[in-house]
Structure formats: C-alpha cells, structure tokens
Design an enzyme around this catalytic site. Structure first.
Site, PDB file in Angstrom:
ATOM      1  CG  ASP A  22      -2.070  -0.947   1.059  1.00 48.01           C
ATOM      2  OD1 ASP A  22      -2.256  -1.416  -0.094  1.00 48.01           O
ATOM      3  OD2 ASP A  22      -2.750  -1.242   2.056  1.00 48.01           O
ATOM      4  N   PRO A  43       9.203  -8.621  -4.334  1.00 48.21           N
ATOM      5  CG  PRO A  43       9.588  -9.698  -2.306  1.00 48.21           C
ATOM      6  CD  PRO A  43       9.666  -8.386  -2.963  1.00 48.21           C
ATOM      7  N   PRO A 224      21.583  75.134 -23.195  1.00 52.04           N
ATOM      8  CG  PRO A 224      23.256  76.367 -22.135  1.00 52.04           C
ATOM      9  CD  PRO A 224      22.522  75.076 -22.071  1.00 52.04           C
ATOM     10  CG  ASP A 247      10.776  75.762 -28.756  1.00 56.30           C
ATOM     11  OD1 ASP A 247       9.729  75.360 -29.272  1.00 56.30           O
ATOM     12  OD2 ASP A 247      10.949  75.922 -27.533  1.00 56.30           O
ATOM     13  CE  LYS A 269       6.235  78.491 -27.490  1.00 57.39           C
ATOM     14  NZ  LYS A 269       6.044  77.256 -28.262  1.00 57.39           N
ATOM     15  N   GLY A 301      17.458  75.098 -23.040  1.00 57.64           N
ATOM     16  CA  GLY A 301      17.632  75.300 -21.601  1.00 57.64           C
ATOM     17  C   GLY A 301      16.869  74.266 -20.797  1.00 57.64           C
ATOM     18  CG  ASP A 302      14.763  73.327 -16.559  1.00 59.21           C
ATOM     19  OD1 ASP A 302      15.250  72.243 -16.219  1.00 59.21           O
ATOM     20  OD2 ASP A 302      13.618  73.702 -16.229  1.00 59.21           O
ATOM     21  CB  THR A 330      18.347  77.230 -16.868  1.00 55.97           C
ATOM     22  OG1 THR A 330      17.560  78.298 -17.369  1.00 55.97           O
ATOM     23  CG2 THR A 330      19.213  77.714 -15.717  1.00 55.97           C
ATOM     24  CB  ALA A 331      19.944  80.568 -20.827  1.00 58.46           C
ATOM     25  CG  MET A 382      12.979  85.732 -23.653  1.00 52.11           C
ATOM     26  SD  MET A 382      11.395  84.972 -23.323  1.00 52.11           S
ATOM     27  CE  MET A 382      11.538  84.538 -21.606  1.00 52.11           C
TER      28      MET A 382
HETATM   29  C1  LIG Z   1      12.039  81.432 -24.025  1.00 55.79           C
HETATM   30  S1  LIG Z   1      13.463  81.615 -23.029  1.00 55.79           S
HETATM   31  C2  LIG Z   1      13.871  79.973 -22.767  1.00 55.79           C
HETATM   32  C3  LIG Z   1      14.760  79.740 -21.622  1.00 55.79           C
HETATM   33  C4  LIG Z   1      15.147  78.303 -21.464  1.00 55.79           C
HETATM   34  N1  LIG Z   1      14.022  77.495 -21.122  1.00 55.79           N
HETATM   35  C5  LIG Z   1      16.253  78.118 -20.432  1.00 55.79           C
HETATM   36  O1  LIG Z   1      16.008  77.503 -19.378  1.00 55.79           O
HETATM   37  O2  LIG Z   1      17.344  78.566 -20.690  1.00 55.79           O
HETATM   38  C6  LIG Z   1      14.613  82.161 -24.213  1.00 55.79           C
HETATM   39  C7  LIG Z   1      15.664  83.062 -23.641  1.00 55.79           C
HETATM   40  O3  LIG Z   1      16.630  82.310 -22.943  1.00 55.79           O
HETATM   41  C8  LIG Z   1      17.894  82.911 -23.069  1.00 55.79           C
HETATM   42  N2  LIG Z   1      18.788  81.957 -23.733  1.00 55.79           N
HETATM   43  C9  LIG Z   1      18.524  80.701 -24.057  1.00 55.79           C
HETATM   44  N3  LIG Z   1      19.587  80.099 -24.618  1.00 55.79           N
HETATM   45  C10 LIG Z   1      20.565  81.009 -24.654  1.00 55.79           C
HETATM   46  C11 LIG Z   1      21.904  80.993 -25.096  1.00 55.79           C
HETATM   47  N4  LIG Z   1      22.453  79.904 -25.634  1.00 55.79           N
HETATM   48  N5  LIG Z   1      22.622  82.125 -24.971  1.00 55.79           N
HETATM   49  C12 LIG Z   1      22.085  83.212 -24.424  1.00 55.79           C
HETATM   50  N6  LIG Z   1      20.829  83.288 -23.978  1.00 55.79           N
HETATM   51  C13 LIG Z   1      20.070  82.195 -24.079  1.00 55.79           C
HETATM   52  C14 LIG Z   1      17.701  84.137 -23.919  1.00 55.79           C
HETATM   53  O4  LIG Z   1      17.479  85.232 -23.060  1.00 55.79           O
HETATM   54  C15 LIG Z   1      16.452  83.782 -24.688  1.00 55.79           C
HETATM   55  O5  LIG Z   1      15.772  84.941 -25.135  1.00 55.79           O
END
Ligand SMILES: C[S@@+](CC[C@H](N)C(=O)[O-])C[C@H]1O[C@@H](n2cnc3c(N)ncnc32)[C@H](O)[C@@H]1O
Length: 473
Positions: A22, A43, A224, A247, A269, A301-302, A330-331, A382
């Site tokens: 079993d 067996p 930049p 852009d 832009k 940039g940013d 950023t610039a 700008m």
């Molecule tokens: C619409 S804003 C954008 C900024 C972007 N998002 C940044 O964080 O740099 C555009 C402006 O950023 C500045 N900028 C961006 N790239 C640049 C560069 N390579 N040299 C000088 N200024 C710059 C200028 O003042 C330009 O008019």
C-alpha cells in the site's frame, strides 16, 4: 533551510519504487500524476499495482532489490517494511548521488514529499522538513478552504494567452500591468461560474484594446546649445522618439542627434514670431500621443524655466497623456559658466534672481524695488528688446549706473559672444554691438569677474571657439 523547495518536471523521467504494498502504491499514484517513467521492484505486488502495470502506467520487476535496479534512475523510493532493505536502498542511492526517500524515515531522505494543495497548474507545497507533519497537514487544510477551485482553470486560461501577451508587450512592466488588469476584471468571475468561452472572449478583447501602443510625451530640456551639455536621459529619449517637436532655440548640433527617421516639427517661438500658437502646440502633443507616438518635445535650456513646459504638462495631464520631464541646463547656468561669471560669490552676490524681460500679459510689471537691491545677481532672459526699460527702471529704483553688466549672446555655442558693459550703457551697447537672439543679460558685481576668469578655469570651452570673445568695456 533543510530542504530547498523546487518543482521538478518528471515527465518520462526514470523513477524506482522499491516495494509492492500500500505504501508503494500511494507514492506510485503521485508519480503517475507527474507522468514519470515508473519501475517497481518487489517479490510481490498488490492488485492495484498490477492493474496499473496492465494499463501501462508502471513496469513491475518481481524480484528482491539489488543495486543494479538503481541503474540510470533519477529518484528512488524505499517503501518496504524491511529496515535492512530500506537501509541498503538509502546507502546505495546516496553513493550514486540519486535522490532517495525512505518512507517515514526522515533522516534517510534526501528529498521529501510536501503536503500539496493541488489546483493544477497552481500547486502549493507545504513542508515542515519532517518535524511537524500534522501541523503541515492542518495548514494545507486551511489553504484548501481559502483557495477557490477556479484558480486552476484560470491559470490554464491565462497560460494559453502568455505567448500572445509576450509578443504584444515588449517590457515586463507592461505585461505585469496587463495581467493585473485581467485579474481585476470580470474574466475571473466568468471562469468562476465555468463560462470559460466568455472569459476567453473577454481576454481577447482586452488584448486587442491594448494592441495600439500607448503614446507618451518627453518634455526634454536641451540646455543652452553646446550638445555636450545634454543629459544622458535627454539623449536617450531624443533617440527613441517617433516625432520631435522643437523650437528655434534648440541648436542645430543638438537637432543632429535626434533619431534619424523621426518626424521633425518646428513650432518656432522667437519673440514676435510665434509660428505656431502655444495652444496649438499643446494640442499637437496630445494628438501625437493619442496616435500612439513617442513624442520628444525638446526645448532650449530647462523646460520649466521660461520654457512653457508647465503649460504643456498641464494640458497633457488634463488629457491623461503619459509624460516624462527631463531637466536641462538653463541659460543662466550655462552662459555664466562659459563666460567665467559665477552667479553668486561670497564677496559680491548672495542672491540670484531669474527674471524675464517679456511678460505674458500687459501690465504685469516686475518688482523693480526688489530687483534693484545690491549684492545680488539678475539673470535676465528675453531682455534685449526691453533693455532701455530695464536699464531705466533699475537705475530709477536705486541700482547704480556703474553696476557691471554682461550680455552673453549665443552662450555655450561656438559663436558665443560676451559684451561687458555697465548698467547705464546697457541699451546703447545692445544697439551698437547689434546683439542678436538668443542673449542673456547678467547684471551685478559678479559680471566684472568675467575679465578675471574668462580665459582661465572654464576657458577650455571658450578657448576652443572659432571666434575669440569680444569684450567691450
Ligand atoms: C524662451 S526663453 C527659454 C529659456 C530656457 N528654457 C532656459 O532655461 O534657458 C529664451 C531666452 O533664454 C535665453 N537663452 C537661451 N539660450 C541662450 C543661449 N544659448 N545664450 C544666451 N541666452 C540664451 C535668452 O534670453 C532667450 O531669449
């Protein structure tokens, strides 16, 4: 852990059972279920074992055990009532590294039979390593009542879809999400009431509904201009996008790095030259993603610093479009570093303000009193067109006309130009030097450090430019 639980596939594998009563029969039944190639040696044999032999389930050898019976066997069970024979089986099997189980003699077992909850193909095995078999049995009984019978058919059904699901979802995470949705759906209750046909149809529908790949938007900051300032993540996403929406601010060298066969859409832009309205760009991102595309929305940039990234993400979120945000340099950070201007310095600036010279709505005036305060740096984006106004307001609110200023045109790019001046000459210098976009204004004592630091420290980038810096005092 005394025993490692593993599930073995015994299909057609050679197993020996020594014994014909079993106990041998009980073990034999388990091996028949597992479709093993079973030989019994004894067996004499009980009637049921003889019937199994007639059915072709097992082979019977009517003999006393000897070591040759172990030849080419993977597993052996000693199920006799003779301790001497059981011991011999154990020793010989061990010598040949064959897994052995002497029934009811746990020290003479190199494998054991756990208690099983069988919902084929789901199998739950419980073992107390031979220490408390009754407790293990009780646990099994509890699980038997907890685990519904339909789990087995459900597992069989989803198993039959595995290959399709794997083909449809390349990534493990996506497959997991799909199965989570299935187990939360009424597929389960349909199997429970035995309506497998309806459950199968629903699974087909669910799979078809997800056949279209889900689109996604990457909001990517490209920095930049110098492509070497891209983050690894930005580069990866640029290279896997189906569509790239960009852009003017994104440099040509960076655009050269996007996936070769991606569709490119320029949404313009430039101040006073918005080729596509922001609302239309937002909608475009949503539309592409809803078509199942991977969209790289690449920005200079940013994306969240004067980049309208916030507005775009709000629209994506409202439309339930998946997105990722990749920050960029950023610039202000990039331009100042490449121009040899530290934005803060213990001797000169304890604060830094990022300011835009361009406001969305008329009448959105800046807080000039705060901006005119000493010991701080203003990074003005700008600001070129509004420079006469910026200059006048800062001086009117108390900033000295001799405050150092740097105008950085095309920062971090091969054609970078730095114009050094002072606040009361800002607008005039922009005019005479014919500053072009993009340009950033840095206002504050730190701007004067450019003369001292531009050709040292960060100069490896600067000195490698085709054009030397143009410095205007
Ligand atoms: C619409 S804003 C954008 C900024 C972007 N998002 C940044 O964080 O740099 C555009 C402006 O950023 C500045 N900028 C961006 N790239 C640049 C560069 N390579 N040299 C000088 N200024 C710059 C200028 O003042 C330009 O008019």
């Amino acid at each position: 852990m005394q025993y490692l639980p593993i599930f073995t596939k015994l299909d057609n594998k050679p197993v020996l059972i020594v014994g014909g009563g079993d106990v041998a029969l009980r073990k034999c039944r388990a091996f028949i279920k597992a479709r093993a190639n079973i030989t019994l040696v004894a067996p004499q044999f009980c009637d049921e074992l003889k019937e199994h032999a007639e059915d072709g389930d097992v082979t019977l050898i009517t003999d006393y055990f000897n070591t040759t019976h172990l030849n080419a066997k993977m597993l052996v069970i000693a199920a006799t009532d003779n301790d001497e024979v059981n011991n011999l089986v154990f020793e010989q099997a061990n010598e040949r590294h064959i897994f052995v189980n002497v029934v009811d003699d746990q020290p003479k077992c190199t494998f054991i039979f756990p208690s099983i909850v069988d919902r084929d193909p789901i199998t739950i095995a419980i073992s107390s390593a031979g220490t408390a078999p009754v407790l293990a049995r009780r646990l099994r009984e509890k699980l038997e009542t907890l685990i519904p019978q339909h789990i087995g058919p459900l597992a069989k059904l989803v198993g039959s879809f595995r290959t399709h699901v794997k083909a449809q979802f390349k990534h493990f995470a996506d497959r997991r999400q799909f199965w989570e949705r299935v187990f939360d759906s009424s597929v389960v209750s349909k199997v429970q009431v035995g309506d497998t046909a309806a459950a199968t149809e629903q699974l087909h529908d669910m799979l078809e509904a997800t056949a279209k790949p889900e689109g996604e938007v990457y909001i990517v900051g490209a920095g930049p201009g110098d492509p070497e300032l891209l983050t690894l993540k930005a580069l990866q996403l640029m290279q896997q996008a189906d569509v790239v929406v960009y852009d003017y601010l994104v440099s040509d060298e960076i655009m050269d790095l996007v996936r070769r066969d991606a569709d490119l859409v320029c949404v313009g832009k430039r101040l006073g030259n918005h080729s596509v309205k922001q609302e239309d760009t937002n909608q475009m991102l949503v539309d592409f993603a809803k078509q199942g595309k991977k969209v790289c929305r690449i920005k200079g940039g940013d994306p969240f610093i004067y980049g309208r990234g916030g507005e775009e993400v709000q629209v994506l979120a409202a439309n339930q479009v998946r997105y990722q945000i990749v920050p960029g340099i950023t610039a202000a950070a990039g331009c100042s570093a490449y121009a040899g201007i530290p934005l803060t310095h213990r001797d000169h600036a304890q604060a830094i303000q990022f300011v835009t010279g361009h406001c969305k709505k008329a009448g959105q005036e800046l807080d000039w009193l705060s901006l005119a305060k000493p010991n701080q740096t203003l990074a003005i984006y700008m600001g070129v067109i509004k420079s006469p106004h910026i200059q006048a307001q800062l001086i009117a609110h108390g900033r000295s006309g001799s405050t150092p200023v740097a105008i950085i045109e095309n920062g971090t790019r091969k054609e970078q130009r730095v114009v050094r001046t002072q606040l009361d000459q800002l607008a005039a210098q922009i005019d005479t030097q014919q500053i072009v976009s993009p340009a950033l204004l840095i206002i504050g004592e730190v701007a004067a450090l450019h003369e001292q630091l531009a050709w040292f420290g960060q100069t490896s980038q600067i000195s490698s430019f085709a054009q030397p810096l143009t410095d205007v005092a």
